[in-house]
Design a protein around this motif. Structure first.
Motif, PDB file in Angstrom:
ATOM      1  N   GLY A 197       0.786  -1.228   0.000  1.00  0.00           N
ATOM      2  CA  GLY A 197       0.000   0.000   0.000  1.00  0.00           C
ATOM      3  C   GLY A 197       0.818   1.277   0.000  1.00  0.00           C
ATOM      4  N   LEU A 198       0.186   2.354  -0.423  1.00  0.00           N
ATOM      5  CA  LEU A 198       0.874   3.639  -0.555  1.00  0.00           C
ATOM      6  C   LEU A 198       0.995   4.391   0.759  1.00  0.00           C
ATOM      7  CD1 LEU A 198      -0.812   4.865  -3.873  1.00  0.00           C
ATOM      8  CD2 LEU A 198       1.385   3.684  -3.594  1.00  0.00           C
ATOM      9  N   GLY A 199       0.125   4.116   1.700  1.00  0.00           N
ATOM     10  CA  GLY A 199       0.203   4.785   3.003  1.00  0.00           C
ATOM     11  C   GLY A 199      -0.049   6.270   2.937  1.00  0.00           C
ATOM     12  N   LYS A 200      -0.928   6.705   2.042  1.00  0.00           N
ATOM     13  CA  LYS A 200      -1.161   8.142   1.837  1.00  0.00           C
ATOM     14  C   LYS A 200      -1.696   8.841   3.076  1.00  0.00           C
ATOM     15  CE  LYS A 200      -1.897   8.091  -3.176  1.00  0.00           C
ATOM     16  NZ  LYS A 200      -2.881   8.372  -4.261  1.00  0.00           N
ATOM     17  N   ARG A 201      -2.481   8.139   3.876  1.00  0.00           N
ATOM     18  CA  ARG A 201      -3.089   8.781   5.049  1.00  0.00           C
ATOM     19  C   ARG A 201      -2.054   9.156   6.112  1.00  0.00           C
ATOM     20  NH1 ARG A 201      -7.181   5.436   7.879  1.00  0.00           N
ATOM     21  NH2 ARG A 201      -5.826   3.689   7.294  1.00  0.00           N
ATOM     22  N   LEU A 202      -0.852   8.589   5.995  1.00  0.00           N
ATOM     23  CA  LEU A 202       0.214   8.928   6.940  1.00  0.00           C
ATOM     24  C   LEU A 202       0.917  10.234   6.584  1.00  0.00           C
ATOM     25  CD1 LEU A 202       1.692   5.386   7.606  1.00  0.00           C
ATOM     26  CD2 LEU A 202       0.766   6.921   9.339  1.00  0.00           C
ATOM     27  N   GLY A 203       0.562  10.813   5.454  1.00  0.00           N
ATOM     28  CA  GLY A 203       1.086  12.125   5.086  1.00  0.00           C
ATOM     29  C   GLY A 203       2.596  12.149   4.928  1.00  0.00           C
ATOM     30  N   LYS A 204       3.248  13.093   5.603  1.00  0.00           N
ATOM     31  CA  LYS A 204       4.691  13.290   5.445  1.00  0.00           C
ATOM     32  C   LYS A 204       5.507  12.092   5.923  1.00  0.00           C
ATOM     33  CE  LYS A 204       4.675  18.347   5.682  1.00  0.00           C
ATOM     34  NZ  LYS A 204       5.210  19.549   6.384  1.00  0.00           N
ATOM     35  N   LYS A 239       4.889   2.527   4.170  1.00  0.00           N
ATOM     36  CA  LYS A 239       4.210   2.255   5.446  1.00  0.00           C
ATOM     37  C   LYS A 239       4.797   1.030   6.138  1.00  0.00           C
ATOM     38  CE  LYS A 239      -0.114   1.097   5.077  1.00  0.00           C
ATOM     39  NZ  LYS A 239      -1.594   1.194   4.937  1.00  0.00           N
ATOM     40  N   ALA A 240       5.204   0.046   5.357  1.00  0.00           N
ATOM     41  CA  ALA A 240       5.744  -1.184   5.929  1.00  0.00           C
ATOM     42  C   ALA A 240       7.021  -0.961   6.737  1.00  0.00           C
ATOM     43  CB  ALA A 240       6.018  -2.205   4.824  1.00  0.00           C
ATOM     44  N   LEU A 241       7.718   0.144   6.481  1.00  0.00           N
ATOM     45  CA  LEU A 241       8.988   0.405   7.169  1.00  0.00           C
ATOM     46  C   LEU A 241       8.868   1.477   8.241  1.00  0.00           C
ATOM     47  CD1 LEU A 241      11.642   0.147   4.319  1.00  0.00           C
ATOM     48  CD2 LEU A 241      10.582  -1.636   5.713  1.00  0.00           C
ATOM     49  N   VAL A 242       7.645   1.907   8.530  1.00  0.00           N
ATOM     50  CA  VAL A 242       7.451   2.810   9.658  1.00  0.00           C
ATOM     51  C   VAL A 242       7.899   2.098  10.925  1.00  0.00           C
ATOM     52  CG1 VAL A 242       5.710   3.928  11.082  1.00  0.00           C
ATOM     53  CG2 VAL A 242       5.596   4.130   8.600  1.00  0.00           C
ATOM     54  N   GLU A 243       8.671   2.786  11.761  1.00  0.00           N
ATOM     55  CA  GLU A 243       9.206   2.163  12.969  1.00  0.00           C
ATOM     56  C   GLU A 243       8.290   2.355  14.161  1.00  0.00           C
ATOM     57  OE1 GLU A 243      13.189   2.804  14.105  1.00  0.00           O
ATOM     58  OE2 GLU A 243      14.038   1.951  12.277  1.00  0.00           O
ATOM     59  N   ILE A 244       8.179   1.305  14.931  1.00  0.00           N
ATOM     60  CA  ILE A 244       7.416   1.336  16.176  1.00  0.00           C
ATOM     61  C   ILE A 244       8.357   0.888  17.285  1.00  0.00           C
ATOM     62  CG2 ILE A 244       5.406   0.433  17.414  1.00  0.00           C
ATOM     63  CD1 ILE A 244       4.166  -0.081  14.610  1.00  0.00           C
ATOM     64  N   ASP A 263      -0.126  -3.129   8.359  1.00  0.00           N
ATOM     65  CA  ASP A 263      -0.377  -1.971   9.228  1.00  0.00           C
ATOM     66  C   ASP A 263      -1.191  -2.310  10.475  1.00  0.00           C
ATOM     67  OD1 ASP A 263      -2.743  -2.445   7.928  1.00  0.00           O
ATOM     68  OD2 ASP A 263      -3.044  -0.397   7.232  1.00  0.00           O
ATOM     69  N   ILE A 264      -1.435  -3.587  10.719  1.00  0.00           N
ATOM     70  CA  ILE A 264      -2.237  -4.014  11.864  1.00  0.00           C
ATOM     71  C   ILE A 264      -1.339  -4.422  13.024  1.00  0.00           C
ATOM     72  CG2 ILE A 264      -3.892  -5.724  12.703  1.00  0.00           C
ATOM     73  CD1 ILE A 264      -4.978  -3.544  10.777  1.00  0.00           C
ATOM     74  N   ILE A 265      -1.646  -3.900  14.193  1.00  0.00           N
ATOM     75  CA  ILE A 265      -0.955  -4.270  15.426  1.00  0.00           C
ATOM     76  C   ILE A 265      -2.006  -4.843  16.371  1.00  0.00           C
ATOM     77  CG2 ILE A 265       0.499  -3.493  17.324  1.00  0.00           C
ATOM     78  CD1 ILE A 265       1.831  -3.172  14.618  1.00  0.00           C
ATOM     79  N   SER A 266      -1.855  -6.095  16.760  1.00  0.00           N
ATOM     80  CA  SER A 266      -2.885  -6.754  17.543  1.00  0.00           C
ATOM     81  C   SER A 266      -2.286  -7.901  18.347  1.00  0.00           C
ATOM     82  CB  SER A 266      -3.971  -7.303  16.605  1.00  0.00           C
ATOM     83  OG  SER A 266      -4.886  -8.126  17.293  1.00  0.00           O
ATOM     84  N   ASP A 267      -2.949  -8.242  19.452  1.00  0.00           N
ATOM     85  CA  ASP A 267      -2.542  -9.418  20.212  1.00  0.00           C
ATOM     86  C   ASP A 267      -3.500 -10.582  19.972  1.00  0.00           C
ATOM     87  OD1 ASP A 267      -4.755  -8.572  21.591  1.00  0.00           O
ATOM     88  OD2 ASP A 267      -3.801  -8.522  23.566  1.00  0.00           O
ATOM     89  N   GLU A 327      -2.096   9.866  13.920  1.00  0.00           N
ATOM     90  CA  GLU A 327      -2.677   9.770  15.260  1.00  0.00           C
ATOM     91  C   GLU A 327      -2.710   8.320  15.745  1.00  0.00           C
ATOM     92  OE1 GLU A 327      -3.715  13.387  13.247  1.00  0.00           O
ATOM     93  OE2 GLU A 327      -4.130  11.305  12.652  1.00  0.00           O
ATOM     94  N   SER A 328      -3.144   7.400  14.879  1.00  0.00           N
ATOM     95  CA  SER A 328      -3.199   6.002  15.289  1.00  0.00           C
ATOM     96  C   SER A 328      -1.800   5.419  15.460  1.00  0.00           C
ATOM     97  CB  SER A 328      -4.000   5.176  14.276  1.00  0.00           C
ATOM     98  OG  SER A 328      -3.416   5.226  12.985  1.00  0.00           O
ATOM     99  N   LEU A 329      -0.853   5.878  14.652  1.00  0.00           N
ATOM    100  CA  LEU A 329       0.539   5.431  14.809  1.00  0.00           C
ATOM    101  C   LEU A 329       1.087   5.846  16.165  1.00  0.00           C
ATOM    102  CD1 LEU A 329       3.240   4.291  13.818  1.00  0.00           C
ATOM    103  CD2 LEU A 329       3.630   6.481  12.634  1.00  0.00           C
TER     104      LEU A 329
END
Length: 239
Positions: free
Chosen positions: A9-16, A23-28, A108-112, A227-229
């Protein structure tokens, strides 16, 4: 067991945040979303994984190479030429799967959620697919009957509604958690092109049993917006 992680996915909603990385390489808190997804699948026995790539494909493939060196077993489905959405993307990767049910997981899903419980429930119900769902806020919902089978879909923001099959039950709105177990025979009803799994499920639900697995416990979130990130990052810090 086999799994596919949707990571194109393009991850457009994450903006800058996704101007220079996918999106797959966003760090948490020290790990990429892709590593977290791979670890999540693997710990529940889904340790033969294929990942589709499109946005910043070279960067994602570099991360896959790193993860393979850590001992994970990951293949790549290349969608550089065209982003195929979830349905088209799964169909393109169909040669990877064998005759056993497999897991689909969004990066993009984080879940237990206990993915083993989802898998076992799918085996018990013997449907074409089983979708993890939960009661949460949103605009788009599946409509399910008393047995938990999909009978439709509703977008509360636009008023759009699709009903499939026939039932006398009162239908319940429930949100999809973007984790599902699927029978390989689903490929008999698929085709090349650009379309979503939701579109496919609604087409098939009239004649095939598409079940839902409800899990309202534990945590679930996505990293689709800044915000969700941030909420997910704070949650990981507490853990």
């Amino acid at each position: 067991m086999k799994a596919m992680i949707f990571a194109a996915g393009l991850g457009k909603r994450l903006g800058k945040i996704t101007e220079n990385i996918p999106k797959a390489l966003v760090e948490i808190n020290g790990k990429t979303a892709l590593q977290i997804a791979v670890e999540k699948c693997s710990v529940h026995g889904f340790n033969d994984i294929i990942i589709n790539v499109h946005s910043f494909a070279d960067m994602v493939e570099d991360e896959i190479t790193r993860l393979n060196k850590l001992g994970f077993r990951i293949s790549v489905s290349d969608e550089r030429d065209m982003l195929l959405e979830t349905g088209g993307g799964l169909y393109k990767a169909r040669g990877f799967f064998d005759n056993s049910p497999f897991l689909i997981y969004n990066v993009d899903i984080i879940s237990d959620l206990d993915l083993s419980a989802l898998y076992n429930y799918h085996l018990e119900k013997k449907g074409l697919a089983t979708l993890s769902v939960r009661n949460r806020q949103g605009n788009r919902f599946y409509l399910v009957d008393k047995s938990g089978m999909i009978r439709g879909w509703r977008n509360k923001a636009t008023g759009e509604q699709i009903l499939v099959g026939t039932t006398s039950d009162e239908l319940t709105e429930i949100a999809f958690s973007s984790m599902h177990v699927v029978e390989p025979k689903i490929f008999n009803y698929m085709h090349e092109g650009v379309y979503t799994m939701t579109t496919l499920y609604l087409q098939l639900a009239a004649e095939h049993n598409i079940y839902t697995f409800r899990d309202d416990n534990g945590y679930w979130g996505d990293i689709g917006t800044p915000e969700s990130l941030e909420k997910i990052r704070k949650l990981f810090l507490r853990k």
